[in-house]
Design an enzyme around this catalytic site. Structure first.
Site, short mmCIF file in Angstrom:
data_model
loop_
_atom_site.label_atom_id
_atom_site.label_comp_id
_atom_site.label_asym_id
_atom_site.label_seq_id
_atom_site.Cartn_x
_atom_site.Cartn_y
_atom_site.Cartn_z
N THR A 1 0.86 -1.17 0.00
CA THR A 1 0.00 0.00 0.00
C THR A 1 0.90 1.22 0.00
OG1 THR A 1 -1.86 1.03 1.14
CG2 THR A 1 -0.08 0.25 2.49
N ALA B 1 -5.59 -6.10 6.24
CA ALA B 1 -6.81 -5.28 6.21
C ALA B 1 -7.65 -5.51 7.46
CB ALA B 1 -7.63 -5.60 4.96
#
Lengths: 311, 222
Positions: free
Chosen positions: A69, A117
């Site tokens: 990310t 996540a």
């Protein structure tokens, strides 16, 4: 420990005899497997390291691999800019291009997510709950230092058990540097104000007037290793190096709000350009004295066109 | 005996908070300094208690640990209200479990919050707590409180010395042998707890009383 009764529900059960790492990262025991997450497996922001797998020199590697990310945040004169991408990957499969990687803890606190996540989203939602309980009990907002410390202490109890989380807690509170209202000197960490005689250099007396703490923006980096660092500038994730390059070359303290937003946007865009595991949209937030404001959400492909036309 | 139900008084001034306690007279061979009824919980908070000394010791130890725990997890000193709430919650827990009896103490907790506001709270064995401008606990608390209700005015606490004198005057109402048995402690904003020498102040108060009495006599005679 303070707030132990609130945290006791989140205490780890240490009655297990063994610890099973169940993170997404490749460990030394998974030789031969390259990218073994099939589509439809758990979605994560983390990356399988093809270099670690198949490594058979027998050395135990404990390197935490970077998370897939790009998130960044930096402080400037008018507050904090927070910018994130929105791609989630499971191996080389792009699971989603529209993930919300900024969690709005409360109207003046933001948290970013990098790593697993589920880990990020679960612990930060739990943090939001703790912050609200603190507000109700103490009739005042929680400070950013305390909020980030709560998060760090919560995940530290699971250290070594495979949590994967790299987050930045950004906010605004009234715990800035103190100044004495009696003499308007900045005092730093002193709790007592002393008048210094200019000639003698000796302490002449003490002001008994209240200290005034200024409003200030705060930025903390917290991760699942238990690191908690206060700073002016952070980028987290596999695209962080590209983002640092853009931010470091463009950051000045006297940026206007628009210039700072554009810097954050550009930094994320450049990271998505080069890093395969970052992409989607750039979500931009600005944290200031009135809380946080969502500035924009722009697709990186649109930004690509825009920057190409500008050049 | 281990009972220490003697009177304590607490006064909240503008820039100062005052705690005064009535010391019981010590036996000749006893080392006076080991009997302390005013205890610092942290740099900016202290408390005085009335009741069972041994119970108070436990409560004070827990409160001191909680003050440091709070500094560690929240990176800020406790507010006076927070630590009072902690002590009150602790006391309440002991009123609602089996095999335990309640703590036999009332406490006066004074200090300054980090924003500079002075505070005075009182707790009792049931676990309730309230904020006060001035209060007394222990033996003859009622008499002292009545004195305070009459004499606690804005002028009376206008300055630090005035607030201290008010505390001493309040205790002198009920203390048996005058100034010798009064112990005083003050916290000023941004300063740690200090014991106060009271002989000079008590002498001043006596003098003021005499002057008042003289004035009244003169008025009567003229």
């Amino acid at each position: 420990m303070a707030l132990a009764s609130v945290l006791s529900g989140e205490c780890a059960d240490f009655s297990l005899d063994f610890r099973q790492p169940f993170g997404h990262n490749c460990g030394p025991g998974q030789s031969g497997a390259e990218c073994d997450a099939a589509p439809g497996d758990s979605v994560s922001f983390s990356v399988k390291n093809p270099m670690l797998a198949g490594d058979d020199d027998g050395v135990e590697r404990k390197i935490e691999f970077l998370h897939g990310t790009t998130t960044l945040a930096f402080k400037f004169e008018h507050g904090v800019i927070v910018a994130v991408d929105s791609r989630a990957t499971a191996g080389s499969y792009i699971a989603s291009q529209t993930v919300k990687k900024v969690i709005e803890i409360n109207p003046y606190l933001l948290g970013t997510m990098a790593g697993g996540a589920a880990d990020c989203s679960f612990w930060e939602r739990l943090l939001a709950r703790q912050c609200r309980i603190y507000e109700l009990r103490n009739k005042e907002r929680i400070s950013v230092a305390a909020a980030s410390k709560l998060l760090a202490n919560m995940v530290y109890q699971y250290k070594g058990m495979g949590l994967s989380m790299g987050t930045m807690v950004c906010g605004w509170d009234k715990r800035g540097p103190a100044s004495c209202t009696g003499c308007c000197l900045k005092m730093g960490s002193l709790s007592t104000c002393q008048l210094i005689d200019e000639v003698e250099g000796a302490a002449v007396g003490l002001h008994h007037t209240p200290l005034r703490r200024q409003d200030s923006a705060w930025l903390y980096y917290v991760d699942s290793e238990g690191n908690r660092v206060c700073g002016d500038l952070f980028a987290v994730g596999s695209g962080s190096m590209y983002a640092y390059g853009v931010m470091d070359s463009g950051l000045r303290q006297d940026l206007t709000v628009d210039e700072a937003c554009e810097l954050g946007r550009r930094a994320i865009y450049q990271a998505t350009f080069r890093d395969a595991y970052s992409g989607g949209q750039v979500n931009l937030y600005h944290v200031h004295s009135g809380g946080w404001t969502r500035i924009s959400q722009e697709d990186v492909l649109m930004l690509h066109q825009k920057y190409r036309d500008q050049a | 005996s281990n009972m220490c139900c003697f009177s304590d008084v607490g006064i909240r001034g503008k820039d100062i908070v005052v705690l005064g306690v009535e010391k019981k007279s010590v036996a000749k061979l006893q080392d006076e300094r080991t009997v302390r009824k005013i205890c610092a919980l942290d740099e900016h908070v202290c408390m005085a208690f009335a009741g069972l000394t041994a119970d108070a010791r436990i409560v004070i130890n827990r409160a001191r640990v909680e003050c440091q725990s709070h500094r560690l997890t929240v990176e800020d000193p406790v507010t006076v209200e927070y630590i009072t709430r902690y002590i009150a919650t602790l006391k309440q827990r002991y009123t609602q479990s089996n095999g335990r009896r309640p703590f036999g103490i009332s406490a006066l907790i004074v200090g300054f919050d980090y924003d500079g506001t002075p505070r005075l709270y009182q707790t009792d064995p049931s676990g309730t707590y309230h904020a006060w401008k001035a209060n007394a606990i222990g033996r003859s608390a009622k008499t002292v409180r009545e004195f305070l209700e009459k004499n606690y005015t804005d002028e009376a606490i206008a300055g630090d010395n005035e607030a201290i004198k008010l505390a001493i005057k309040a205790l002198l109402e009920v203390v048996q042998s005058g100034g010798k048995n009064i112990e005083l402690a003050v916290i000023r904003r941004n300063q740690p707890l200090k014991s106060k020498e009271i002989e000079t102040l008590v002498a001043e108060i006596e003098k003021e009383k005499e002057e008042e009495a003289e004035k009244k006599k003169q008025k009567k005679s003229t």
